[in-house]
Design an enzyme around this catalytic site. Sequence first.
Site, PDB file in Angstrom:
ATOM      1  N   ASN A 193       0.849  -1.180   0.000  1.00  0.00           N
ATOM      2  CA  ASN A 193       0.000   0.000   0.000  1.00  0.00           C
ATOM      3  C   ASN A 193       0.888   1.234   0.000  1.00  0.00           C
ATOM      4  O   ASN A 193       2.118   1.123   0.125  1.00  0.00           O
ATOM      5  CB  ASN A 193      -0.993  -0.012   1.174  1.00  0.00           C
ATOM      6  CG  ASN A 193      -0.310  -0.025   2.531  1.00  0.00           C
ATOM      7  OD1 ASN A 193       0.699   0.650   2.743  1.00  0.00           O
ATOM      8  ND2 ASN A 193      -0.868  -0.794   3.470  1.00  0.00           N
ATOM      9  N   LEU A 194       0.316   2.409  -0.127  1.00  0.00           N
ATOM     10  CA  LEU A 194       1.117   3.618  -0.291  1.00  0.00           C
ATOM     11  C   LEU A 194       2.020   3.879   0.907  1.00  0.00           C
ATOM     12  O   LEU A 194       3.183   4.253   0.739  1.00  0.00           O
ATOM     13  CB  LEU A 194       0.200   4.822  -0.532  1.00  0.00           C
ATOM     14  CG  LEU A 194       0.904   6.156  -0.785  1.00  0.00           C
ATOM     15  CD1 LEU A 194       1.810   6.072  -2.017  1.00  0.00           C
ATOM     16  CD2 LEU A 194      -0.129   7.277  -0.952  1.00  0.00           C
ATOM     17  N   SER A 195       1.504   3.680   2.111  1.00  0.00           N
ATOM     18  CA  SER A 195       2.330   3.942   3.291  1.00  0.00           C
ATOM     19  C   SER A 195       3.489   2.965   3.375  1.00  0.00           C
ATOM     20  O   SER A 195       4.610   3.356   3.753  1.00  0.00           O
ATOM     21  CB  SER A 195       1.478   3.880   4.562  1.00  0.00           C
ATOM     22  OG  SER A 195       0.906   2.596   4.731  1.00  0.00           O
ATOM     23  N   GLU A 196       3.264   1.697   3.020  1.00  0.00           N
ATOM     24  CA  GLU A 196       4.357   0.719   3.011  1.00  0.00           C
ATOM     25  C   GLU A 196       5.390   1.083   1.951  1.00  0.00           C
ATOM     26  O   GLU A 196       6.605   0.977   2.181  1.00  0.00           O
ATOM     27  CB  GLU A 196       3.792  -0.684   2.747  1.00  0.00           C
ATOM     28  CG  GLU A 196       2.968  -1.238   3.890  1.00  0.00           C
ATOM     29  CD  GLU A 196       2.179  -2.470   3.511  1.00  0.00           C
ATOM     30  OE1 GLU A 196       1.796  -3.228   4.417  1.00  0.00           O
ATOM     31  OE2 GLU A 196       1.918  -2.677   2.301  1.00  0.00           O
ATOM     32  N   ASP A 261      -6.013  -8.639   0.908  1.00  0.00           N
ATOM     33  CA  ASP A 261      -6.060 -10.074   0.617  1.00  0.00           C
ATOM     34  C   ASP A 261      -6.893 -10.347  -0.632  1.00  0.00           C
ATOM     35  O   ASP A 261      -6.539 -11.183  -1.470  1.00  0.00           O
ATOM     36  CB  ASP A 261      -6.668 -10.837   1.803  1.00  0.00           C
ATOM     37  CG  ASP A 261      -5.848 -10.715   3.073  1.00  0.00           C
ATOM     38  OD1 ASP A 261      -4.633 -10.468   2.976  1.00  0.00           O
ATOM     39  OD2 ASP A 261      -6.427 -10.870   4.159  1.00  0.00           O
TER      40      ASP A 261
END
Length: 472
Positions: A193-196, A261
């Site tokens: 995701n963007l934060s990761e 998922d």
Amino acid sequence: MTLTVPDFSASRVLVAGDVMLDRYWLGPTSRISPEAPVPVVNIEGHEDRAGGAANVATNLRALDAVCAVSGVIGNDEEGHVLERLLSDAGVTSLLEHGAPRTITKLRVLSRNQQLIRLDREDRADAVDAISIDAFKAGLAAANVVVLSDYAKGALRDPLTLIEQARAAGKPVLVDPKGAQFEKYSGATLLTPNLSEFEAVVGQCHSDDELVQKGRELCRRLSVQAMLVTRSAQGMTLIEADKSTHFAAAAREVYDVTGAGDTVIATLAAALGAGATLEQSVALANLAASIVVGKLGVATVSRSELRQALHRRGTGGRSTLTPTQLEQAVNEARARGERLVFTNGCFDLLHAGHVAYLEEAKALGHRLIVAVNDDDSVRRLKGEGRPVNSLEDRMAVLSGLASVDWVTSFGDDTPLALIETLSPDVLVKGGDYEADAIVGADWVRQSGGDVKVLTFKAGRSTTELIAAIQRMR
């Protein structure tokens, strides 16, 4: 891009990663506790669902993909419940008892609102990593591998698993965790995701910067592609030579639990069924829009994907074999939809056809068009017909907004098909008498209607062909 939902049963996916049990306690609340300023929930029901990598596996089975899951659980009641859930879903279990306890997340909900989550888990270093033997047991039968990393310990050494899978010629999709992406080097695709993603490459102030940093990361890790999920901003697929943005398709976000998922499961199922990467991402984006409208950890079915495509009007209308059509009809009936059936040669599509099909669609929810194959057209119309092949005629019809499903038949009449499908409405053009329509008696006996639609004078394929011949 026009999307169709592929036959996911051709996909054979091995999921490896952190499995867990998701538990839900449900009940109303009408007062505040006298002991503390918290609501009192009167528990009236409970539900257990597979979570983590196990949720990826159940998502795959919901799409009809063949799936095995490798992970680590405890030898406890929660582990036995999780194994039962996987078995009931048709997932092949390769789970090992190498954890002090099965990771369990308990959520208390009232009025569809999550009030608290209680986690029961041990340190990651207390959980055994997935064994190579267990991984190999599922690898031989798979055509796609998914690594679902929740940083709970089962994927302590993902690099070895990636090397094993790539040596066997299997693409590897990774849902990563943490800021050390080097351990996923050599994978086919990462889905942070963007934060990761920004935790690894730094903050991205524009789409161009995101794409540039994504390509640099792909090169550094020898990864073919990066799919960055961006919540309300959709998804961005980054490849070496291009990038593609997919706008968020959700109409209403209800609960994002487990959406990642669903994304990677749909990706894997579509790739395993022969879809391109871009098509697979588009389907995954659509699946995400469906699952966030559900409560808690949930799955998405092929029927829901097809229905969502119909609702959007940008795809999902497709040519089907009679067997595929029968399945689609059964799913539509389960949704309470009214089915309209018509048939014809449709050799040269003209304005009369378009008006007629639009009028037919207005009589129900789904319009089925059965097309005479080339041999039956020749028997009915004579040599020199059809002008267009069956494949071309079906392709043109399936592109019309009014048409949902197109199939073909080889007999002189579609009676066998009508008896199999038992449509709610049988229609033909205005140059027919209702009692003379093939299948009319069957449809009426089944409780359906027979309609004769408006005749469009001066518009016919025969007249078009004659006019073209006169111009020679």
